[in-house]
Design an enzyme around this catalytic site. Structure first.
Site, PDB file in Angstrom:
ATOM      1  N   ASP A  10       0.829  -1.213   0.000  1.00  0.00           N
ATOM      2  CA  ASP A  10       0.000   0.000   0.000  1.00  0.00           C
ATOM      3  C   ASP A  10       0.862   1.261   0.000  1.00  0.00           C
ATOM      4  OD1 ASP A  10      -2.449   1.273  -0.064  1.00  0.00           O
ATOM      5  OD2 ASP A  10      -2.602   1.418   2.113  1.00  0.00           O
ATOM      6  N   HIS A  27       1.938   3.340  -9.232  1.00  0.00           N
ATOM      7  CA  HIS A  27       1.805   1.896  -9.488  1.00  0.00           C
ATOM      8  C   HIS A  27       2.988   1.387 -10.319  1.00  0.00           C
ATOM      9  CE1 HIS A  27      -1.965   2.184  -7.537  1.00  0.00           C
ATOM     10  NE2 HIS A  27      -2.547   2.897  -8.482  1.00  0.00           N
ATOM     11  N   LEU A 121      10.720 -20.406  -4.771  1.00  0.00           N
ATOM     12  CA  LEU A 121       9.773 -19.507  -4.101  1.00  0.00           C
ATOM     13  C   LEU A 121       8.414 -19.643  -4.759  1.00  0.00           C
ATOM     14  CD1 LEU A 121       9.129 -16.938  -2.294  1.00  0.00           C
ATOM     15  CD2 LEU A 121       9.766 -15.574  -4.302  1.00  0.00           C
TER      16      LEU A 121
END
Ligand code: IPE
Ligand code: IPE
Ligand code: MG
Length: 262
Positions: A10, A27, A121
């Site tokens: 955020d 973004h 991962l």
């Protein structure tokens, strides 16, 4: 070392506004931060990383911002799994297709397919994800299975329920990090993060890099997780006295329905 770190990325919009830039620039910068954090996760041997990229509530944003996000998500995913030296990252998608542009859905599905044999991962990308939507979808599938007679509703366990979540095989979240300073979970992983350690970082997501992940993991290591129990106390256990031996879970009795009007 946590097995599963989940991140609410955020602060992109505020990062851009502070610099006099349009929010979509935040973004774009946030996508770069994510790539760095994924590299950092690989470097410290983290096995599961979940990132909140777009929530079911984010559709309320203006069209230009939605457009930027729907551009950035597939571009970033492709950077992670394509290229000359692709990362050893298995991508999973948690979320619903409803409303997403076709190319975003295709890229998410292709990312899952192309990386299904990678193992260092697991990166769960939450795109058009809502925790309540996930649980409601799971309940709906369970109800269908019960109606078809393939499960007995009376035997449902938490483990059996979790098999109906978007990505069922992931371990519970150990560490839930939110950047940008707000103290809420915003419909993120209500099932998987019930016992997660919470960490809020004031830094806005685009200013985050792999060192912040490492720092969070280090701080996690000093937390004591009790899961409802008490810390382990060294030394002999006290002998059971008559009164303590009476303490224990209540006997299993059939719960009688509440009488009407009580
Ligand atoms: C997080 O940053 C990214 C998404 C929600 C898609 P925000 O865009 O929410 O940034 P702030 O919170 O407005 O600064
Ligand atoms: C949460 O951030 C969603 C993502 C990071 C994708 P929001 O910015 O949407 O959350 P609220 O609106 O502050 O709760
Ligand atoms: Mg926000």
């Amino acid at each position: 070392m946590p097995r599963h770190v989940a991140v609410i990325m955020d602060g992109n919009g505020r990062w851009a506004t502070d610099r006099g830039l349009p929010r979509p620039e935040g973004h774009r910068a946030g996508a770069k931060a994510l790539i760095d954090v994924v590299h950092g996760a690989l470097e410290i041997g983290l096995s599961h990383l979940t990132v909140y990229a777009f929530s079911t509530e984010n559709w309320k944003r203006p069209a230009d911002e939605l457009h930027a996000l729907m551009h950035e998500i597939p571009v970033t995913l492709r950077q992670l799994y394509e290229g000359d030296r692709p990362l050893d990252v298995r991508v999973r998608w948690a979320g619903l297709p409803n409303g997403l542009p076709a190319d975003v859905i295709e890229t998410l599905i292709e990312a899952e397919r192309a990386t299904c044999d990678r193992s260092a991962l697991t990166l769960m990308a939450c795109v058009n994800y809502g925790g309540r939507a996930e649980i409601t979808a799971a309940a709906s599938k369970l109800a269908q299975a019960a109606a078809a007679g393939s499960i007995n509703p009376g035997d449902l366990s938490e483990h059996a329920f979790s098999r109906y979540l978007h990505v069922p095989e992931l371990p519970d979240v150990d560490l839930l990090v939110r950047t940008g300073g707000d103290l809420r979970t915003s419909n993120f992983l209500p099932w998987q993060a019930v016992y997660a350690e919470l960490m809020v970082i004031d830094t806005r997501w685009p200013d985050i890099d792999r060192r912040d992940l490492w720092d969070a993991v280090e701080r996690y290591a000093s937390r004591t997780r009790r899961y409802g129990s008490i810390p382990h106390l060294p030394g002999p256990r006290p002998a059971a006295s008559p009164s303590t031996s009476l303490i224990g879970p209540p006997p299993c009795t059939e719960r009688s329905p509440t009488p009407e009007g009580s």
